[in-house]
Design a protein around this motif. Structure first.
Motif, PDB file in Angstrom:
ATOM      1  N   PRO A   1       0.817  -1.158   0.029  1.00 15.08           N
ATOM      2  CA  PRO A   1      -0.083   0.005   0.107  1.00 15.08           C
ATOM      3  C   PRO A   1       0.864   1.293  -0.061  1.00 15.08           C
ATOM      4  CG  PRO A   1      -0.838  -1.470   1.324  1.00 15.08           C
ATOM      5  CD  PRO A   1       0.460  -1.957   1.199  1.00 15.08           C
ATOM      6  N   THR A   2       0.395   2.285  -0.440  1.00  8.99           N
ATOM      7  CA  THR A   2       0.879   3.589  -0.401  1.00  8.99           C
ATOM      8  C   THR A   2       1.473   4.116   1.032  1.00  8.99           C
ATOM      9  OG1 THR A   2      -0.710   4.350  -2.074  1.00  8.99           O
ATOM     10  CG2 THR A   2       0.424   6.164  -1.170  1.00  8.99           C
ATOM     11  N   LYS A   3       0.888   3.619   1.959  1.00  8.98           N
ATOM     12  CA  LYS A   3       1.313   3.920   3.092  1.00  8.98           C
ATOM     13  C   LYS A   3       2.410   3.497   3.516  1.00  8.98           C
ATOM     14  CE  LYS A   3       1.130   6.512   6.824  1.00  8.98           C
ATOM     15  NZ  LYS A   3       1.486   7.908   6.774  1.00  8.98           N
ATOM     16  N   VAL A   4       2.772   2.077   3.261  1.00  7.84           N
ATOM     17  CA  VAL A   4       4.004   1.500   3.531  1.00  7.84           C
ATOM     18  C   VAL A   4       5.061   2.201   2.634  1.00  7.84           C
ATOM     19  CG1 VAL A   4       4.984  -0.862   3.071  1.00  7.84           C
ATOM     20  CG2 VAL A   4       2.920  -0.661   4.056  1.00  7.84           C
ATOM     21  N   ILE A   5       4.690   2.340   1.527  1.00  6.78           N
ATOM     22  CA  ILE A   5       5.705   3.142   0.483  1.00  6.78           C
ATOM     23  C   ILE A   5       6.313   4.514   1.423  1.00  6.78           C
ATOM     24  CG2 ILE A   5       6.362   4.389  -1.628  1.00  6.78           C
ATOM     25  CD1 ILE A   5       6.193   1.272  -1.858  1.00  6.78           C
ATOM     26  N   ASP A   6       5.206   5.207   1.949  1.00 10.63           N
ATOM     27  CA  ASP A   6       5.468   6.486   2.551  1.00 10.63           C
ATOM     28  C   ASP A   6       6.350   6.199   3.890  1.00 10.63           C
ATOM     29  OD1 ASP A   6       3.880   7.687   0.731  1.00 10.63           O
ATOM     30  OD2 ASP A   6       2.105   7.989   1.923  1.00 10.63           O
ATOM     31  N   GLU A   7       6.252   5.040   4.586  1.00 11.29           N
ATOM     32  CA  GLU A   7       6.849   4.821   5.667  1.00 11.29           C
ATOM     33  C   GLU A   7       8.293   4.529   5.265  1.00 11.29           C
ATOM     34  OE1 GLU A   7       4.671   1.953   7.908  1.00 11.29           O
ATOM     35  OE2 GLU A   7       3.157   3.256   8.853  1.00 11.29           O
ATOM     36  N   LEU A   8       8.556   3.612   4.193  1.00 13.30           N
ATOM     37  CA  LEU A   8       9.823   3.414   3.915  1.00 13.30           C
ATOM     38  C   LEU A   8      10.496   4.539   3.462  1.00 13.30           C
ATOM     39  CD1 LEU A   8       9.045  -0.156   2.104  1.00 13.30           C
ATOM     40  CD2 LEU A   8      10.078   0.591   3.968  1.00 13.30           C
TER      41      LEU A   8
END
Length: 874
Positions: free
Chosen positions: A40-47
């Motif tokens: 998900p986009t949120k995981v990409i943001d956290e990474l």
């Protein structure tokens, strides 16, 4: 398959290359048409956030994790280019990836088989519990060697989650506590409670995770010979009518009393009176205890028996004032009991009084009220787990302090085994109980659930009775029996919702809690006869608390106790402030335009509406003139009584009632009833005439094909314009239509074409017929009447007719088709026919008499010759 952030940042050397092996194993399946892995986009943001941090300023373990985040982003960009990974799913505005995963699995679990790869035990617990509750093909697990995944058992997850919960609680009490620990603890507590409800066998894994809702394991002996915490019987029968116990003296402040404590009988003196109610008075015993002394009319056998039963169990639960000892007077007679001192204020004096609630707890939010409801439910659930029914649930018997701790008092009225609760309040009584005398029957758990639901509703809506309605007479019993819950739920709405801002509070309640309330209180609800249990309410309110603190709550006003507007429809709803008072406002969805409207002023700042003196509709004052709206200010028609807008001053009738003269008959009629200047009668005649003109004249047959070919209107036009009426289908171009087929000559005799004038070039005709082109027209009808009624009635006339018949066919045969002959002849004959018409001969259709009455005198021999009179052959 979904992958969580912690999988990409796993620095455990034992898990090295596990993720690489996974993609190598599943890549062929994805390339052959399978679904790509979802990051998900949120995981990409956290990474991305972790990849930007400076490793030199962090510990070695964290620096390694940050380096893994950078490598993961590089890998994901490459995998996405090859179609192995999808990164476009998820709401960027969601602050927690965990909540995003749970939301996605909850929404799409009915459509897809889904798996979450995560090392977070909390997420594993939430997803696998959801799979159990929803019975869906979803799961959460971790990687194992070879690129395979494993889903741990619920028992394993429960043990790991319990251990994590203990670690978080210990860290919360240290300086190393994190801001996110509170939310994590709440999530774990709630989810573990739900798991233990679904799988009771797992409840014994770790008693340290108990949050208070689950009763402690029972113990049969306390060491002093007295049993404790054993549930009461559920099969006990009604104990019968109660009886008053006559006592010698009822002690008061300063009098000596005897307390049956576990250590023995203790004599003490009643101290200061703290308060007095309808059943007795409460006196101070110590800083932690008080004594309740009944008045002489409420010292009964049932009360003494219940207090003995309760005190013998030696209950000790925070927030519940259990009786701890019997109190006697100096004569050894039962007069009251000892109980813990309760802290806080009655619900009826704080929570159910909006003004006092604002003043007493000015910083409270809706989440605080939810916490109060949860605390109340936990106490009630504890009592119900021991088969104790409160019976008299009402806001005077429940207290709350500024720490949101709820305390339940008035234990002597509880229903224990066969001893009923002798009192009650109709507002908290279900319809099946209303009308009964409380001391004469035992209440059921279903009866108690109605009172619990009512109390929860009034906590959230701060004192509003669930069945309150605008325009009701206030008869509580009647309202409960009707079961008409007035507040709106989805498409179910009543016009008599309670007046005031209660509907704003209701609109902001979380939808799952709102659904439980509506289905419990409305007679059409699915839970109206089978009401929710304590566990169901606890689960709903804990989810409500989590909802208020999560990103799912997109409207910030939903956490206000007293919102000033309705809840926003969706995250896309525009939120803004009133231009006058600066209060919060939300856009209003317009279905017809598919857009949000944004009024400048709130309801309170808009001009006060005034009722029109005519129609009584409410509207802004600037819309009224002399107290009336624009429509009611219009004059009334003196004929029909309807209001109308006059086109000019002084007109007393509306446009529909003004009369006008018919242009045909001259009679006057209302304009509204006239059409094209004609009255209805003349208009109908004109319509019939137009229809007649469109009909084919079946007496005029084409001399070529023998079929009707010309309309009455066409004949009329030719005659009115002094033109010869056509006798065939022949068009101006000289061409005949395709359907005009000549008939054989043998069938073109006069008898076959009766009523049609034959072609003057092929047969003899009268001069008039040749001139007018037809045997049937007003002028020829007049001439034929003149022949039969005037000429043939005298010898001279008969001789004229005979000579005419003898010469006219030859004349017409020679010059009948010449215009120089037919035009002047037609003019002369029309003038002559008009003179005959004025002299009394009608111009209406005329049929020739039979041949027997047509004696025509021939010029040769002086004899009369009978001749057949057929049209077109004279």
């Amino acid at each position: 398959m979904f992958i969580d952030t912690n999988v990409f940042m796993d620095t455990d050397p034992r898990h090295k290359d596990h993720l690489k092996s996974l993609f190598e194993r599943i890549a062929p399946q994805i390339e052959s048409g399978g679904s790509p892995v979802v990051v998900p986009t949120k995981v990409i943001d956290e990474l991305s956030k972790f990849a930007k941090k400076d490793p030199s300023t962090t510990p070695a373990a964290q620096a390694a994790a940050f380096e893994k985040a950078k490598n993961a982003l590089t890998f994901l960009r490459s995998a996405e280019a090859h179609g192995l990974v999808r990164t476009s799913l998820g709401d960027i505005g969601n602050p927690y990836a965990d909540d995003l995963f749970v939301h996605l699995f909850e929404v799409y679990s009915s459509t897809y088989a889904m798996f979450l790869l995560t090392n977070d035990v909390t997420l594993q617990l939430r997803i696998n519990l959801m799979a159990l509750q929803l019975n869906r093909s979803i799961a959460a697990g971790y990687l194992i060697p070879g690129g395979h995944v494993e889903v741990p058992s619920l028992e394993t997850i429960a043990r790991r989650a319990s251990a994590k919960l203990r670690r978080l609680r210990q860290r919360q009490a240290t300086p190393q506590a994190r801001a996110s620990d509170t939310l994590e603890i709440e999530s774990l507590e709630t989810t573990l409670e739900d798991l233990f409800q679904e799988v009771p066998l797992l409840a014994s894994l770790d008693a340290g995770t108990s949050t208070g809702a689950r009763p402690n394991p029972p113990s049969d002996d306390t060491g002093d010979g007295r049993s404790r915490r054993q549930p009461f019987s559920t099969t006990a029968k009604f104990a019968g009518p109660d009886e008053i116990i006559t006592v010698t003296v009822v002690p008061s402040a300063g009098d000596d009393i005897l307390v049956d404590s576990p250590q023995g009988i203790v004599q003490m003196q009643l101290a200061t009176k703290l308060g007095e109610g309808g059943e007795g008075a409460v006196y101070s015993a110590s800083d932690s205890h008080v004594i309740k002394i009944f008045d002489e009319h409420h010292i009964t056998k049932h009360r003494e028996a219940k207090i003995r039963l309760l005190s013998a169990r030696n209950f000790d639960e925070p927030g519940i004032c259990f009786p701890e000892a019997i109190v006697r007077n100096t004569y050894g007679e039962f007069v009251g009991y000892l109980m813990p001192r309760a802290q806080g204020s009655e619900f009826s004096k704080v929570i159910f009084q909006p003004r006092r609630l604002r003043r007493t707890f000015p910083d409270w939010t809706k989440a605080d009220l939810v916490d109060v409801a949860i605390s109340f439910l936990e106490k009630v659930s504890y009592l119900h787990s021991h088969n104790i029914l409160l019976g008299d649930i009402n806001p005077k018997n429940v207290l709350v302090d500024d720490e949101k701790n709820v305390t339940i008092i008035d234990a002597d009225s509880w229903q224990v085994e066969g001893f009923p609760c002798p009192v009650g309040v109709e507002m908290y009584s279900p319809p099946e109980v209303i009308g009964k005398r409380f001391p004469e029957f035992l209440r059921t758990a279903e009866d108690e659930r109605f009172a619990v639901a009512t109390m929860l509703f009034m906590i959230l809506i701060t004192g509003l009775f669930p069945y309150a309605r605008s325009g009701s007479d206030g008869d509580v019993s009647k309202l409960i029996r009707e079961g008409n819950f007035a507040l709106q739920f989805k498409d179910r709405s009543n016009k008599d919702q309670p007046a005031g801002k209660w509907k704003y509070m209701w609109s902001h309640v979380q939808v799952d809690v709102k659904s439980l309330f509506w289905n419990t209180f409305h007679r059409d609800g699915t839970r109206y006869s089978s009401r929710p249990t304590d566990a169901e309410w606890l689960k709903a309110f804990r989810n409500y608390r989590r909802f208020l603190r999560s990103s799912e709550n997109f409207d910030p006003m939903s956490n206000d106790i007293y919102p000033t507007r309705f809840k926003a429809m969706s995250p896309a709803t525009p939120l803004y402030e009133c231009e006058s008072c600066r209060c919060s406002m939300a856009g209003i969805w317009r279905e017809e335009t598919k857009t949000f409207s944004t009024p400048r002023l709130c309801v309170d700042c808009r001009p006060a509406l005034v009722a029109c003196q005519g129609c009584q509709r409410s509207m802004a004052p600037d819309k009224l003139s002399n107290g009336k709206c624009r429509n009611c200010s219009l004059p009334t028609c003196t004929d029909c009584g309807r209001r109308f807008r006059p086109q000019a001053p002084g007109i007393a009738v509306c446009g529909g009632c003004i009369t006008s003269a018919c242009r045909e008959c001259g009679s006057r009629h209302k304009k509204a009833s006239m059409k094209f200047g004609r009255c209805p009668t003349c208009h109908d005649k004109d319509v019939a005439a137009r229809a007649r003109r469109m009909e084919l004249d079946r007496n005029r047959l084409c001399t070529r094909c023998g079929k009707p070919f010309i309309t009455f209107g066409n004949v009329e036009w030719h005659l009115s314009n002094h033109k010869a009426v056509p006798t065939t289908h022949k068009m101006k171009s000289g061409v005949y239509p395709a359907d005009c087929v000549p008939i054989p000559r043998s069938t073109t005799s006069a008898s076959a074409h009766e009523g049609v004038a034959p072609d003057t070039k092929s047969s003899g005709c009268f001069v008039a017929t040749a001139a007018f082109g037809t045997y049937d027209c007003p002028e020829v009808w007049v001439l034929r009447r003149w022949r039969d009624t005037v000429l043939l009635t005298s010898p001279a006339g008969r001789r004229f007719v005979a000579s005419y018949y003898a010469t006219s066919p030859h004349l017409v045969r020679l010059v009948g088709g010449r215009s120089w002959f037919t035009t002047p002849t037609r003019w002369l004959l029309r003038r002559f026919a008009n003179q005959l018409n004025r002299s009394g001969l009608a111009s209406t259709p005329y049929d020739d008499p039979p041949a027997a009455v047509h004696p025509i005198h021939t010029s040769s021999g002086g004899a009369y010759r009978q001749r057949t009179s057929t049209k077109g052959t004279h």
